[in-house]
Each structure stands twice: as structure tokens, then as C-alpha cells.
Motif scaffolding. Structure first.
Motif, PDB file in Angstrom:
ATOM      1  N   ILE A   1       0.905   1.974  -1.194  1.00 33.11           N
ATOM      2  CA  ILE A   1       0.366   2.806  -0.122  1.00 33.11           C
ATOM      3  C   ILE A   1      -1.004   2.265   0.304  1.00 33.11           C
ATOM      4  O   ILE A   1      -1.902   2.117  -0.518  1.00 33.11           O
ATOM      5  CB  ILE A   1       0.239   4.271  -0.579  1.00 33.11           C
TER       6      ILE A   1
ATOM      7  N   ALA B   1       1.426   9.217   2.695  1.00 30.93           N
ATOM      8  CA  ALA B   1       1.665   9.369   1.257  1.00 30.93           C
ATOM      9  C   ALA B   1       2.793  10.347   0.993  1.00 30.93           C
ATOM     10  O   ALA B   1       3.580  10.169   0.045  1.00 30.93           O
ATOM     11  CB  ALA B   1       0.379   9.823   0.563  1.00 30.93           C
TER      12      ALA B   1
ATOM     13  N   ALA C   1       5.910   8.418   1.526  1.00 32.02           N
ATOM     14  CA  ALA C   1       6.070   7.473   0.415  1.00 32.02           C
ATOM     15  C   ALA C   1       6.595   8.206  -0.806  1.00 32.02           C
ATOM     16  O   ALA C   1       7.503   7.724  -1.502  1.00 32.02           O
ATOM     17  CB  ALA C   1       4.741   6.800   0.104  1.00 32.02           C
TER      18      ALA C   1
ATOM     19  N   PHE D   1       2.960   2.324   4.245  1.00 34.87           N
ATOM     20  CA  PHE D   1       3.373   1.963   2.893  1.00 34.87           C
ATOM     21  C   PHE D   1       4.566   1.030   2.892  1.00 34.87           C
ATOM     22  O   PHE D   1       5.308   0.925   3.883  1.00 34.87           O
ATOM     23  CB  PHE D   1       3.684   3.213   2.056  1.00 34.87           C
TER      24      PHE D   1
END
Length: 606
Positions: free
Chosen positions: A245, A208, A211, A251
Motif C-alpha cells: 500500500i 487501504a 486493499a 496498492f
């Protein structure tokens, strides 16, 4: 409550800096289909600007442009009701949250809950933190403590993580206003809330984080600032990125299909390489190990990023401390035609003689740098003209003389100037203004609890600081493993590196980073051998000033990455470089000539 357990969490970006595209929030609210929208508004330069602003307007200190973006998007938000996350609160998140709530009431959306996250602002806690053992030592040198800095801090903000954002979302917030959380923290927070991740799910958190890094700069991942810009049709009015994600942190980067821009392996690799420290991407919630990161094109405007791993976060985080260093003024002088170097040197001599040693000693910086050279046999006066930028910084305004104006030094002998002398007629920049110096310090996360508040409510949520940490993972740093043989790939042609090599650069405090990458594996084998540390010194040429270099390779992106230490001096808010954010370093280096195998050129130039 989130309902995305069985499908990827989707989040759309609508801002990459404070003055970004005004219609982006509206566009993403209308057409992205994402239940969460994210806008990044902060940089080191913003904090410096807001610190100066608070000296005159203590009610401000936040990014006012977010209110304009929100007002334009209000009808679309009223229809689609996305959650909106932003760090536009800067030095005053509560103040911005109250303005947002008032705007929403005016637009008929008074039911939306507006939260704000506080705790990053440590300006009033510096004495307390010192008493607790914090020396806020410099990020680049642990022996340099904040107490050795001669300036008085005007602002001090710790880079905090996503935990306050998660707490706000779990409490039902529709809009969350943060201060100086890291750029990617809203994306980490949104994904952690959506999937209900634990804070030790490090691989997912690291995914994350990357991302968020990919979409935090808005249009940078959809073609903006791309060395492949010539291959992008309709290079204007870009949409912004969307991240999908998965629960494990893998992702996909994409965009709205009906809007301008492109998402491909070039744009995604460019953004991953932008403003990183090396092969470890640090964040208050996780350390992302990206040495095995892989970027794979899936389909039109869909790129998969995998291979990111995570470990526990570091025990310290960055503290951005700003102090007023004195006064700064600048202007430009122009020379045309023949003998440009001699003309500018004559002006340098005149100014130095006019000021004298005593006068020059009153300035901490008096920089006169030439930019550009005329074309041979110019076809217009513009083609024949070069510029010299003059930048002056002084701790006291009296250094600028009785008129307190840099203009007094620019043409000290009146009409006794070089032939064709011109200067910038707009003299406003010649009037000295306060400028900020930046101290990038470290502070322990254990000393950084957060608080979440809600506009119109006395409810306050206390968020415990990060305590499950490990030491900072060292960045890998190694040179090329093989000597460069220019003939290893057959006949060559001397030409710009950028004919076959992409690059992206940016600032990290006083440092510059630059990542180079290529199209094919054989080009990568050549690039790794070509770009040794010694070779980069040669490419930097006159811009190399005994800078410390760090180098690492990213095989999954066919990339070689460098950090050039102290390239920007003390950072964006006080550097003497006109390229204050180091965005042009990559393009300068791509313009440098090397021997390029003809077989690579046969595939076409970038």
C-alpha cells in the motif's frame, strides 16, 4: 515505530475464515518479508456460532483456531517478530488475548505485548442505547425497529473500524486481538499507523480499505473460488495474498513467489466484486467510492489497483444482532433412476399427509427441495441418483414429535416408500438443535467508544468514537443503457454464459451479490447490453422470487454487478438454501445458456 515512510507498506494475510489453512501464518511469518501479518476470522455465521457457544461456555466466545495457527507459527514468529493483527477475538477478545499471552510465554516470547480492543460488543448496552435514541432499525428497512423483533438478542456487536487497532499499535502492541471490527479494519489500521495518516485522509483510507478487502479472504485473491480455476496450475495448497500500500492508498496485490497460487487481474477482480454492496464500499472509517476503480496487471503475480476515492464515513454502522429462533434439523433422501420428480413428489405427499395442517403449522419452515438430476443413460448408480434435502425449523422443539427427531417424518409409511428409496444413514442432523436468526441493524457511531487493554497490565486506552461523518452515500442503481442485439457481433452459438464470462458471488446479510466480468472491451460492450435486470430475472429462472435487484457497472474492471435482495431470506444462520453463503449463485448463472458471439468463443473458453 514504523519506518516505511519512503517505501510501500507491506502486509500479508494468513486467514480468511476461522477454519482456514493451518500453516498459512507460519508461511507468511517465514517468507513474506512483511512486518505486519493479518488474519480475518469472522463472518456473520461465526458470531451466531459463538453466541450459541457462550450459552454453555462463557469462558469461550472467541475463535479457538487462531491459537492452533499461532502455535504452529511460533518458531517462525520468534525469528522474524512481525506484528500480528486479527479479529479472532469475536465475542471475547480479552479472553483470547489472555490465552495468546500464555502461549507466547510457553514459547519463550513473553516480551511480546498483547493488546485487545473492546467496545464492539453492545449486548449489555441495548437498553442504554435505546434510551439514547437508538432504535437499531433493520439495515434493509428503516421502518422495522429492533423492538418489533420477537426474539431476545443473544449477542449484539457493532461493526467498528480501525481506530482501536491504531491506538494499540501506537502504544507498542505486538499482537492486537479485536472483536467484531470490519474484515478490512486491521489493514486500514496498520496502514494508518505506518504512514501516520489523519482520519480525514479519505482517499488513502479508502485505498487501504480496498486493499484489505482484497486480502481479507486469504486464498480468494490467489486463485481460490476463481471461475478461472482451470487455467491455474497446481490448484491446491494456495498461499495467501500480500498488499503493498502506497502513502496515497494506491496498492499492489501480490504473493510469495515460491508458493502455490496466482495473482492476476482475474483473481483480483473476482475478490473486489465479492460481497460488495455496489459502487460504494461502506466502512466505519471511510466510504470508498469504487465506480472508477481500475485493475491493471503489472508483472507475474503483481496487480495494481487504482482509482479508489474516499469520503467521510457514515454516521451509522452495522450492528450484528443474533437471537435464538428455535430448533432446526435436516437430512437428505435419495432417489435413483427413472421418474425422479414423481418419486420425490410421492414422498412430499406422504409427509404432508402424515403431518397434517396442524402439524405443519407448528413449523416456521418445512422445506423439501430437490438437488440435481440424473445423467441420461447413466454409467453408474451414482450418475443416476438425485438428492432431496429436508430442512425443518420450529420455534419449539415439541414440533418434532415425542421422539424429538426429524427422522420420524422422513419415512412416515415405513416400507410403503417409492422404489429405490434411500436416506442418509447418519441421523445426527435429524436431532433438532438451536439455531440463530440474524438481525442486521444500524447504530450511530457516536455511541461507540472503544477501549484498548493489555494483558498483564492495568493500562487502558480510551478511543473516542467516530464523529466526523456524512450521510451514507447512495449506491448507484441503473439498468443497461442499450437494448441487447444478439447479432451485433456476428454469428452466435448458444451455450453457457461461463464459456466467456467470469463471475463471483457471495452473501450480504439476507442478500446475494454477483459480479460478472470479461476479458476484452468488445466483450464488455456485449456484456453490458446482455445483462439487463430483465435478463438477470430470466437467468435466475425458478430461483427468482420477485427479488428487488440493484445493478451497476464497473468499466475499469469490465464488470457488471448485481445485488439480489432477500435471496437468502434472513441470512446465512437460518436460510433454507443449501448454498447458505450464496457462493454458488455465480456458478449457477454461468451455467445458464445464452447466445454467445462466435468471435468471442474463438479466443478460447474460460
Amino acid at each position: 515505530m514504523p519506518s516505511g515512510q519512503s517505501q510501500p507498506f507491506r502486509i500479508a494475510a494468513f486467514s480468511g475464515f476461522s477454519g482456514d489453512k493451518w500453516t498459512a501464518l507460519k508461511e507468511q511469518a517465514e517468507g513474506s518479508g512483511c512486518s505486519v501479518l493479518f488474519g480475518d476470522y469472522l463472518a456473520e455465521m461465526n458470531l451466531a456460532t459463538r453466541a450459541l457457544e457462550l450459552r454453555k461456555r462463557p469462558d469461550l466466545g472467541y475463535e479457538q483456531s487462531f491459537l492452533h495457527h499461532l502455535r504452529i507459527a511460533a518458531p517462525a514468529i520468534k525469528q522474524t517478530r512481525p506484528k500480528i493483527l486479527t479479529n479472532a477475538g469475536a465475542l471475547n477478545p480479552r479472553g483470547l488475548a489472555e490465552k495468546v499471552a500464555r502461549l507466547l510465554r510457553d514459547e519463550g516470547m513473553s516480551d511480546l505485548k498483547v493488546a485487545y480492543v473492546e467496545g464492539d460488543n453492545i449486548i449489555d448496552r441495548l437498553d442504554e442505547l435505546r434510551a439514547a435514541g437508538e432504535d437499531l432499525h433493520h439495515l434493509e428497512d428503516s421502518s422495522r425497529r429492533l423492538d418489533s423483533w420477537p426474539l431476545k438478542p443473544a449477542s449484539a456487536n457493532a461493526y467498528v473500524g480501525a481506530r482501536g487497532i491504531v491506538a494499540a499499535l501506537r502504544a507498542g502492541a505486538d499482537i492486537v486481538i479485536s472483536g467484531r471490527c470490519t474484515d478490512a479494519s486491521p489493514v486500514i489500521g496498520a496502514a494508518a499507523w505506518w504512514y501516520n495518516w489523519s482520519w480525514d485522509n479519505y482517499d488513502a483510507l479508502a485505498g487501504a480499505l480496498l486493499a484489505g478487502h482484497c486480502i481479507e479472504c486469504g486464498a480468494y485473491v490467489t486463485g481460490g473460488n476463481s471461475s478461472g480455476f482451470k487455467g491455474i496450475k497446481d490448484y491446491y495448497n494456495f498461499s495467501m495474498g500480500i498488499a503493498e500500500i502506497e502513502a496515497n492508498g494506491t496498492f499492489v496485490i501480490t504473493k510469495q513467489p515460491n508458493l502455490n497460487g496466482v495473482v492476476n487481474t482475474v483473481t483480483v477482480r473476482s475478490q473486489i466484486l465479492y460481497e460488495i454492496q455496489g459502487d460504494v464500499y461502506l466502512n466505519p472509517d471511510v466510504q470508498a467510492l469504487i465506480d472508477n476503480i481500475k485493475v491493471t496487471g503489472l508483472d507475474k503475480d503483481r496487480v495494481l489497483v487504482s482509482g479508489v476515492r474516499g469520503i467521510a464515513p457514515p454516521d451509522t454502522t452495522k450492528a450484528a444482532i443474533c437471537g435464538v429462533a428455535g430448533y432446526q434439523a435436516e437430512t437428505m433422501v435419495f432417489a435413483t433412476g427413472l421418474d425422479i420428480d414423481e418419486k420425490f413428489e410421492s414422498l412430499r405427499v406422504q409427509i404432508r399427509n402424515h403431518l397434517g395442517t396442524k402439524g405443519l403449522d407448528q413449523f416456521s419452515v418445512f422445506d423439501m427441495t430437490q438437488y440435481g438430476t440424473p445423467k441420461a443413460n447413466p454409467q453408474s448408480e451414482a450418475d443416476a441418483t438425485s438428492m432431496m434435502r429436508i430442512l425443518a425449523q420450529a420455534p419449539k422443539i415439541e414440533a418434532f414429535g415425542p421422539t424429538k427427531n426429524l427422522m420420524a417424518f422422513i419415512n412416515p409409511e415405513g416400507l410403503g416408500h417409492f422404489p429405490g428409496f434411500q436416506w442418509l444413514m447418519d441421523s445426527r442432523m435429524c436431532i433438532p438443535q438451536p439455531y440463530i436468526e440474524y438481525w442486521p441493524g444500524r447504530v450511530r457511531q457516536a455511541h461507540l467508544p472503544l477501549t484498548v487493554g493489555f494483558v498483564g497490565s492495568d493500562k487502558r486506552i480510551s478511543v473516542a468514537p467516530v464523529t466526523q461523518t456524512v450521510p451514507v452515500q447512495p449506491q448507484q442503481d441503473y439498468d443497461s443503457a442499450q437494448a441487447f442485439d444478439p447479432n451485433a457481433y456476428g454469428p452466435t452459438t448458444v451455450g453457457p454464459l461461463g464459456w466467456v464470462v467470469h463471475a463471483r458471488s457471495g452473501d450480504k446479510g439476507g442478500n446475494a451479490n454477483v459480479g460478472f466480468f470479461v476479458r476484452d472491451q468488445d466483450e464488455y460492450d456485449w456484456l453490458k447490453a446482455l445483462l439487463s435486470k430483465k435478463a438477470l430475472v430470466g437467468l435466475l429462472a425458478k430461483d427468482f422470487d420477485n427479488n428487488r435487484l440493484e445493478r451497476v457497472e464497473f468499466p475499469g474492471m469490465l464488470a457488471v454487478h448485481f445485488v439480489i435482495h432477500d435471496y437468502l431470506g434472513k441470512g446465512v444462520s437460518s436460510t433454507v438454501r443449501i448454498d447458505c453463503l450464496a457462493k454458488s449463485v455465480a456458478e449457477f448463472l454461468r451455467a445458464r445458456h445464452v447466445e454467445i458471439p462466435n468471435k468471442f468463443l474463438g479466443r478460447g473458453k474460460i
